[in-house]
Scaffold this motif. Structure first.
Motif, mmCIF file in Angstrom:
data_model
loop_
_atom_site.group_PDB
_atom_site.id
_atom_site.type_symbol
_atom_site.label_atom_id
_atom_site.label_comp_id
_atom_site.label_asym_id
_atom_site.label_seq_id
_atom_site.Cartn_x
_atom_site.Cartn_y
_atom_site.Cartn_z
ATOM 1 N N UNK A 59 0.861 -1.176 0.000
ATOM 2 C CA UNK A 59 0.000 0.000 0.000
ATOM 3 C C UNK A 59 0.902 1.232 0.000
ATOM 4 N N UNK A 60 0.377 2.378 -0.413
ATOM 5 C CA UNK A 60 1.206 3.586 -0.472
ATOM 6 C C UNK A 60 1.918 3.853 0.853
ATOM 7 N N UNK A 61 3.202 4.141 0.752
ATOM 8 C CA UNK A 61 4.001 4.434 1.936
ATOM 9 C C UNK A 61 4.743 3.240 2.499
ATOM 10 N N UNK A 62 4.419 2.034 2.047
ATOM 11 C CA UNK A 62 5.139 0.846 2.510
ATOM 12 C C UNK A 62 6.587 0.890 2.045
ATOM 13 N N UNK A 63 7.436 0.239 2.772
ATOM 14 C CA UNK A 63 8.847 0.099 2.406
ATOM 15 C C UNK A 63 9.039 -1.297 1.838
ATOM 16 N N UNK A 64 9.717 -1.357 0.698
ATOM 17 C CA UNK A 64 9.988 -2.648 0.063
ATOM 18 C C UNK A 64 11.489 -2.886 0.038
ATOM 19 N N UNK A 65 11.884 -4.090 0.339
ATOM 20 C CA UNK A 65 13.291 -4.483 0.299
ATOM 21 C C UNK A 65 13.433 -5.574 -0.743
ATOM 22 N N UNK A 66 14.371 -5.379 -1.662
ATOM 23 C CA UNK A 66 14.617 -6.370 -2.705
ATOM 24 C C UNK A 66 16.094 -6.734 -2.705
ATOM 25 N N UNK A 67 16.372 -7.918 -3.214
ATOM 26 C CA UNK A 67 17.758 -8.352 -3.293
ATOM 27 C C UNK A 67 18.470 -7.626 -4.430
ATOM 28 N N UNK A 75 11.870 -2.356 -9.361
ATOM 29 C CA UNK A 75 11.865 -1.026 -8.759
ATOM 30 C C UNK A 75 10.699 -0.175 -9.277
ATOM 31 N N UNK A 76 10.469 -0.214 -10.572
ATOM 32 C CA UNK A 76 9.371 0.563 -11.160
ATOM 33 C C UNK A 76 8.025 0.057 -10.684
ATOM 34 N N UNK A 77 7.834 -1.257 -10.668
ATOM 35 C CA UNK A 77 6.550 -1.798 -10.231
ATOM 36 C C UNK A 77 6.275 -1.484 -8.770
ATOM 37 N N UNK A 78 7.280 -1.586 -7.939
ATOM 38 C CA UNK A 78 7.106 -1.281 -6.508
ATOM 39 C C UNK A 78 6.813 0.189 -6.316
ATOM 40 N N UNK A 79 7.586 1.040 -6.987
ATOM 41 C CA UNK A 79 7.401 2.483 -6.860
ATOM 42 C C UNK A 79 6.016 2.921 -7.344
ATOM 43 N N UNK A 80 5.527 2.330 -8.409
ATOM 44 C CA UNK A 80 4.234 2.696 -8.986
ATOM 45 C C UNK A 80 3.056 2.225 -8.147
ATOM 46 N N UNK A 81 3.263 1.355 -7.198
ATOM 47 C CA UNK A 81 2.167 0.858 -6.359
ATOM 48 C C UNK A 81 2.155 1.650 -5.096
#
Length: 81
Positions: A59-67, A75-81
């Motif tokens: 949801x907007x404002x969540x932090x995502x961690x990727x390897x 990065x684009x898909x996470x940022x756009x969500x």
């Protein structure tokens, strides 16, 4: 099997039932755990799977961690969500 239209005309939004049954059978044998086809979904690729996971669990404002390295579109898909 392309997923155009409705299931009466050949579209299966969760994946083709025969494939899901075969996958459930394989996973059950591989991991010796119960697996039901109704709990499985196939996607047309990594982009679809990542996008769906981001839409459902993020949801907007969540932090995502990727390897790193990671799938270049993550990065684009996470940022756009």
């Amino acid at each position: 099997y392309l997923n155009y239209g409705d299931k009466d005309n050949g579209a299966y939004m969760l994946g083709h039932p025969d494939f899901r049954k075969a996958l459930a059978s394989f996973l059950q044998r591989q991991y010796n755990l119960p697996v039901e086809a109704k709990n499985l979904m196939s996607t047309v690729g990594a982009s679809m799977g990542i996008d769906m996971a981001c839409r459902v669990h993020g949801k907007p404002g969540d932090i995502a961690i990727v390897e790193e390295p990671t799938y270049y579109l993550s990065f684009t898909m996470i940022k756009d969500r």
